[in-house]
Write an enzyme that holds these catalytic residues in place. Structure first.
Site, PDB file in Angstrom:
ATOM      1  N   ARG A  54       0.887  -1.164   0.000  1.00 11.08           N
ATOM      2  CA  ARG A  54       0.000   0.000   0.000  1.00 11.08           C
ATOM      3  C   ARG A  54       0.918   1.205   0.000  1.00 11.08           C
ATOM      4  O   ARG A  54       1.787   1.324   0.852  1.00 11.08           O
ATOM      5  CB  ARG A  54      -0.873  -0.030   1.258  1.00 11.08           C
ATOM      6  N   GLU A  62     -10.941   5.411  -5.967  1.00 10.74           N
ATOM      7  CA  GLU A  62     -11.252   3.987  -6.061  1.00 10.74           C
ATOM      8  C   GLU A  62     -11.541   3.541  -7.498  1.00 10.74           C
ATOM      9  O   GLU A  62     -12.260   4.237  -8.218  1.00 10.74           O
ATOM     10  CB  GLU A  62     -12.468   3.660  -5.190  1.00 10.74           C
ATOM     11  N   ARG A  99      -0.991  -5.355   4.032  1.00  9.45           N
ATOM     12  CA  ARG A  99      -0.141  -4.814   2.978  1.00  9.45           C
ATOM     13  C   ARG A  99       0.965  -3.987   3.633  1.00  9.45           C
ATOM     14  O   ARG A  99       0.708  -3.244   4.582  1.00  9.45           O
ATOM     15  CB  ARG A  99      -0.943  -3.924   2.031  1.00  9.45           C
TER      16      ARG A  99
END
Length: 163
Positions: A54, A62, A99
């Site tokens: 990330r 998004e 992540r």
């Protein structure tokens, strides 16, 4: 008593063979970018193992919920680093999806995280970041109406996700 020793031995063996490989990662390493999941989420291949990353300090629109500029952010990240060997810089922190939170430096020595902000394809993720350089880059992009800042009322990804 013997049963307890067997349980203890099995537990120790399980822990020994199921170590979290992320804990042994160097603070900076080079890996191949093998997937772009979103503008701010990628996968790299390091020593034969995939690692989900990330991007630190930024939050991109998004793609899953079709937020404006989401596909553009993903495409831009792909353009900057997909298929390249990139440097991964991190502080050994992970998000709730496990992540690795990191900064990606591509083969051309460009900071992908910063480039997303400069291009107006990400917000400074102030909830998780105090990076003043990223904050200043976002302000510059806003003032110059670059990328998503062209919209009169851009919606932050953390607000969009709640819809």
């Amino acid at each position: 008593m013997a049963f307890q020793k067997i349980i203890l031995l099995c537990s120790l063996l399980f822990l020994a063979f199921n170590k979290n490989t992320h804990k042994t990662l160097p603070i900076e390493f080079t890996a191949e970018v093998i997937a772009i999941k979103d503008g701010d989420s990628i996968d790299v291949l390091y020593e034969g193992k995939p690692i989900s990353i990330r991007l630190a300090d930024v939050d991109c629109p998004e793609t899953r919920k079709s937020q404006p500029f989401g596909r553009a952010a993903k495409k831009f990240t792909s353009y900057l680093c997909f298929g390249q060997m990139a440097r991964v810089q991190h502080r050994n922190k992970f998000d709730k999806y496990k992540r690795l939170i990191a900064t990606i430096i591509n083969a051309q020595n460009k900071n992908v995280n910063k480039e997303l902000i400069i291009a107006g394809l990400a917000w400074h993720f102030k909830q998780y970041s105090t990076n003043m350089e990223i904050a200043k880059l976002e302000i510059t992009a806003r003032v110059n109406k670059v990328g998503l800042w062209k919209d009169a009322y851009p919606v932050a990804p953390w607000v969009w996700r709640k819809k």
